[in-house]
Design a protein around this motif. Structure first.
Motif: not given
Length: 119
Positions: A9-31
Motif C-alpha cells: 500500500s502506498v499513501k492509502g491508494d488502493v491501486r498503488k504499490f511499491e517495488i524497491w531494491c537496495n534497502g529502498r535506495e531505488e523505489v518504483y511506485i506502480v499504479q
C-alpha cells in the motif's frame, strides 16, 4: 534477493504499490488500473520473489554442502593418503557443478524496468 522487496500500500491508494531494491535506495511506485488488477500483480510478483529467494537459499546450501564434503580430512601423523582416496577426491571435484542455477527465473531487475510510454 534480500535487496528486493514489495510494499502493498502506498499513501492509502488502493491501486498503488511499491517495488524497491537496495534497502529502498531505488523505489518504483506502480499504479494498477483497478484494485483487483493490483492484487493480482502483487500476488504474482510475491510468488516470483519468493521462488527466487528459495532457489538462492537452496543453491547456497548446496554450495556449502559441496565445500564441506570436498575438504580433505587431515591425515594421521606418519601416514600417507592411499591411491583410492586420491581417486575419490578427484571424482568429487570433477562432479562439482551447480544444478540449482537460477537461469530461467525472472531477474529482479527485469521487474524494475519503467513501463513503456503510451501504455
Amino acid at each position: 534477493m534480500a535487496a528486493v522487496g514489495i510494499t502493498e500500500s502506498v499513501k492509502g491508494d488502493v491501486r498503488k504499490f511499491e517495488i524497491w531494491c537496495n534497502g529502498r535506495e531505488e523505489v518504483y511506485i506502480v499504479q494498477a488500473p483497478t484494485p483487483e488488477v493490483k492484487a493480482a500483480w502483487v500476488s504474482e510478483i510475491r510468488k516470483v520473489l519468493t521462488s527466487q529467494l528459495q532457489a538462492c537459499r537452496e543453491a547456497s546450501q548446496h554450495r556449502a554442502l559441496e565445500q564441506s564434503q570436498s575438504l580433505p580430512l587431515p591425515a594421521p601423523p606418519g601416514t600417507s593418503p592411499s591411491k583410492g582416496t586420491t581417486r575419490n577426491i578427484k571424482k568429487l571435484e570433477e562432479r562439482k557443478t551447480d544444478p540449482l542455477s537460477l537461469e530461467g527465473y525472472v531477474s529482479p531487475t527485469s521487474l524494475l524496468k519503467p513501463p513503456e510510454k503510451g501504455r
